[in-house]
Design a protein around this motif. Structure first.
Motif, PDB file in Angstrom:
ATOM      1  N   THR A  59       0.829  -1.209   0.000  1.00  0.00           N
ATOM      2  CA  THR A  59       0.000   0.000   0.000  1.00  0.00           C
ATOM      3  C   THR A  59       0.859   1.253   0.000  1.00  0.00           C
ATOM      4  O   THR A  59       0.596   2.205  -0.763  1.00  0.00           O
ATOM      5  N   MET A  60       1.886   1.280   0.829  1.00  0.00           N
ATOM      6  CA  MET A  60       2.742   2.458   0.893  1.00  0.00           C
ATOM      7  C   MET A  60       3.516   2.656  -0.411  1.00  0.00           C
ATOM      8  O   MET A  60       3.709   3.788  -0.871  1.00  0.00           O
ATOM      9  N   ALA A  61       3.950   1.545  -1.031  1.00  0.00           N
ATOM     10  CA  ALA A  61       4.679   1.658  -2.293  1.00  0.00           C
ATOM     11  C   ALA A  61       3.781   2.232  -3.389  1.00  0.00           C
ATOM     12  O   ALA A  61       4.186   3.145  -4.126  1.00  0.00           O
ATOM     13  N   THR A  62       2.562   1.707  -3.506  1.00  0.00           N
ATOM     14  CA  THR A  62       1.658   2.204  -4.547  1.00  0.00           C
ATOM     15  C   THR A  62       1.201   3.629  -4.249  1.00  0.00           C
ATOM     16  O   THR A  62       0.984   4.420  -5.181  1.00  0.00           O
ATOM     17  N   THR A  63       1.075   3.974  -2.966  1.00  0.00           N
ATOM     18  CA  THR A  63       0.697   5.340  -2.606  1.00  0.00           C
ATOM     19  C   THR A  63       1.771   6.334  -3.033  1.00  0.00           C
ATOM     20  O   THR A  63       1.469   7.399  -3.603  1.00  0.00           O
ATOM     21  N   VAL A  64       3.036   5.987  -2.760  1.00  0.00           N
ATOM     22  CA  VAL A  64       4.140   6.861  -3.155  1.00  0.00           C
ATOM     23  C   VAL A  64       4.198   6.992  -4.678  1.00  0.00           C
ATOM     24  O   VAL A  64       4.397   8.090  -5.219  1.00  0.00           O
ATOM     25  N   ARG A 100       3.629  10.506  -6.548  1.00  0.00           N
ATOM     26  CA  ARG A 100       4.756  10.987  -7.338  1.00  0.00           C
ATOM     27  C   ARG A 100       4.407  11.123  -8.812  1.00  0.00           C
ATOM     28  O   ARG A 100       4.731  12.124  -9.459  1.00  0.00           O
ATOM     29  N   LEU A 101       3.752  10.088  -9.356  1.00  0.00           N
ATOM     30  CA  LEU A 101       3.506  10.043 -10.795  1.00  0.00           C
ATOM     31  C   LEU A 101       2.134  10.563 -11.185  1.00  0.00           C
ATOM     32  O   LEU A 101       1.916  10.959 -12.328  1.00  0.00           O
ATOM     33  N   GLY A 102       1.180  10.509 -10.235  1.00  0.00           N
ATOM     34  CA  GLY A 102      -0.151  11.029 -10.500  1.00  0.00           C
ATOM     35  C   GLY A 102      -0.952  10.235 -11.510  1.00  0.00           C
ATOM     36  O   GLY A 102      -1.835  10.788 -12.167  1.00  0.00           O
ATOM     37  N   GLN A 103      -0.652   8.960 -11.661  1.00  0.00           N
ATOM     38  CA  GLN A 103      -1.350   8.131 -12.636  1.00  0.00           C
ATOM     39  C   GLN A 103      -2.494   7.374 -11.971  1.00  0.00           C
ATOM     40  O   GLN A 103      -2.346   6.857 -10.855  1.00  0.00           O
ATOM     41  N   ASN A 104      -3.619   7.291 -12.669  1.00  0.00           N
ATOM     42  CA  ASN A 104      -4.799   6.643 -12.098  1.00  0.00           C
ATOM     43  C   ASN A 104      -4.581   5.167 -11.804  1.00  0.00           C
ATOM     44  O   ASN A 104      -5.200   4.609 -10.894  1.00  0.00           O
TER      45      ASN A 104
END
Length: 226
Positions: free
Chosen positions: A164-169, A173-177
């Motif tokens: 969860t933390m990895a995908t949140t970052v 950072r990237l702002g991709q849906n």
């Protein structure tokens, strides 16, 4: 950056992840079957897994995903969910349970903590050295190592929390849906193991609110400066 530079950078990233994962696996799997008795909460969650296998009704305070993972590990290890073994704390495992194989499967979630920690820190801090040091701490942390070497829910919970933390970052950072959707899936997995995963949901909510506030503030400053 030249093409050669990009390739060497990519190779360095892959090498770092692979080596950290191998080291994590070595630490968590080393002599994992030395203690052949029921350890701590294996008395609860090992029994819950066996109850799933033999079709016994289960009532537990936590959601079922973690216990289903343990039940699947027991099934793969060849356990039959025998009612003749009740997973009493300190009891010696019979050969029919295959506790080594079960622990090894559950430990996979602990092994994945290292590459997930590296990814999170690498994206968040943009420094490979800091990411390696952070992953190194995760690998050799005594509590994390212990809790991911036995048949309990903490391994899956920690792994899904780290995911969860990895995908949140990545999302922030990237702002991709797609990373926002991945964060939602990872949060669902986390909460489905233990209700304590709700704190992870709260943390992601706070980080999201902060990111939105920063963006609104930046837009307000830009508007007022016109």
């Amino acid at each position: 950056m030249t093409m050669v530079g990009r390739l060497s950078e990519r190779q360095a990233e892959i090498t770092s992840v692979v080596l950290l994962t191998i080291l994590s696996a070595a630490v968590r799997l080393w002599d994992i079957g030395r203690v052949d008795t029921v350890v701590w909460d294996e008395a609860h969650f090992g029994r819950f897994g066996a109850m799933y296998l033999n079709g016994t009704y289960i009532h537990d305070v936590h959601p079922p995903l973690g216990k289903l993972i343990i039940a699947a590990a027991e099934y793969v290890a060849g356990a039959d969910g025998s009612r003749h073994f009740d997973f009493v704390g300190g009891a010696r495992y019979p050969d029919s349970v295959g506790y080594r194989a079960i622990r090894m499967q559950v430990s996979v979630f602990g092994i994945l903590l290292a590459p997930l920690a590296y990814l999170t820190l690498r994206i968040g801090l943009d420094r490979r050295s800091s990411a390696i040091v952070g992953a190194w701490f995760v690998i050799f942390d005594n509590a994390l190592c212990l809790m991911t070497r036995i048949i309990v829910l903490d391994g899956p919970l920690l792994c899904f929390t780290a995911l969860t933390m990895a995908t949140t970052v990545l999302w922030l950072r990237l702002g991709q849906n797609r990373w926002m959707a991945a964060t939602g899936v990872a949060l669902g997995l986390t909460v489905s193991v233990k209700w304590t995963g709700l704190f992870t949901m709260l943390l992601v909510g706070i980080l999201t609110a902060m990111e939105i506030s920063y963006r609104w503030l930046a837009m307000y400053k830009q508007w007022t400066s016109m």
